[in-house]
Scaffold this active site. Structure first.
Site: not given
Length: 319
Positions: A11, A85-86
């Site tokens: 992101t 971030t996942d």
């Protein structure tokens, strides 16, 4: 100071174009360097490693990334990695297990895309740069810097799916924080096992729940080398799964951890399927969460460890 900025996607690298309804991968490492307030004495080495969402990553990706970073560590005094971030938790922990602890390595990212109000990518990146430059960041392992907090990869977990406070340090509290331009550390990290960069084996991860189906569990266990169960509470398993665990553990690695966010495996019960029931079984008790347990197990297997050696690596991880 020579610092590498390694961009992998996520992101933090996304933006929404004109007339687009959703954000797409748009920013490279060069973009991030232009946004950084870099000291004149510093030299930033730009590495565009990948341009992917981190939901596409796996241990094979981390293995290749680790190989690249090992070479970089001989050329620079610090490494900042921008990452989605996942799966940041998994990548950070994997790197912590295999990278030499020679130069600071920091992962950071964003929860908001670059064209959204409140884009947090630049401030997180600036803080990661501050942490890498901080002399006290040496010998602390791979770190995650997010929302002004510093977390050890051993304890960091994604705890929020939408907001900027995406990461927390579950068992111990955050390792440190960025206060203005100052980097503060509250405690020292503890050394742990280091392994060669050789993941191997197939893993089945099962979270125990009310109506778990034994037949499905048995089939899935038969297809893999490593089975990890997220147990109830301090290490409890329903009786209907016990024959399966006994059978599978004869020729496969069975690892138990808890499905609860905090705490470890232990209880004082004697009933069937309790923690004490498993003390006499061929299983491994993990003090790590299931995501980290998967990675440690694959690296242990890839490094040729026996069952007893793996058991010692897991159960002695914090000792």
């Amino acid at each position: 100071m020579k610092i590498a900025l390694v961009s992998t996607g996520g992101t933090i690298a996304m933006a929404q174009g004109t007339c687009q309804d959703a954000s797409s991968l748009s920013y490279t490492a060069e973009f991030f360097v232009r946004k950084l307030a870099v000291l004149h004495s510093d030299d930033i080495v730009v590495v565009n490693y990948s341009q992917l969402p981190s939901s596409h990553f796996d241990s094979g990706y981390s293995q290749n990334l680790a190989d690249r970073l090992m070479k970089l560590q001989t050329e620079v005094q610090g490494i900042v990695i921008t990452h989605g971030t996942d799966t940041m938790e998994e990548t950070a922990f994997y790197l912590d297990l295999v990278l030499p602890n020679s130069v600071p390595v920091v992962l950071t990212g964003a929860m908001m895309a670059g064209t959204q109000p409140g884009y947090d990518g630049v401030v997180n990146l600036q803080n990661a740069y501050r942490v890498v430059r901080e002399p006290n960041s040496a010998n602390k392992g791979v770190l995650i810097v997010f929302n002004r907090d510093i977390m050890s990869s051993v304890h960091a977990a994604k705890v929020e799916s939408e907001r900027p406070c995406a990461f927390g340090s579950v068992q111990t509290g955050k390792l440190g924080a960025i206060n203005g331009n100052e980097v503060l550390y509250y405690y020292e990290t503890k050394p742990h096992i280091q392994l060669g960069n050789h993941p191997n084996g197939k893993v089945f991860l099962s979270k125990l729940h009310y109506d778990i189906e034994p037949s499905l569990v048995r089939y899935c266990c038969s297809q893999v080398d490593i089975v990890i169960f997220e147990c109830f509470g301090g290490g409890r398993v329903p009786p209907k799964l016990l024959p399966i665990i006994d059978d599978v553990s004869r020729d496969r690695i069975v690892i138990l951890t808890t499905r609860v966010l905090g705490g470890h495996l232990y209880d004082e019960y004697s009933y069937e399927g309790s923690y004490h029931y498993f003390l006499s079984r061929r299983v491994i008790f993990s003090p790590l969460n299931s995501l980290k347990s998967c990675l440690l197990a694959k690296l242990c297997l890839g490094n040729g460890m026996t069952f007893n050696e793996m058991k010692k690596a897991f159960e002695g991880f914090f000792r």
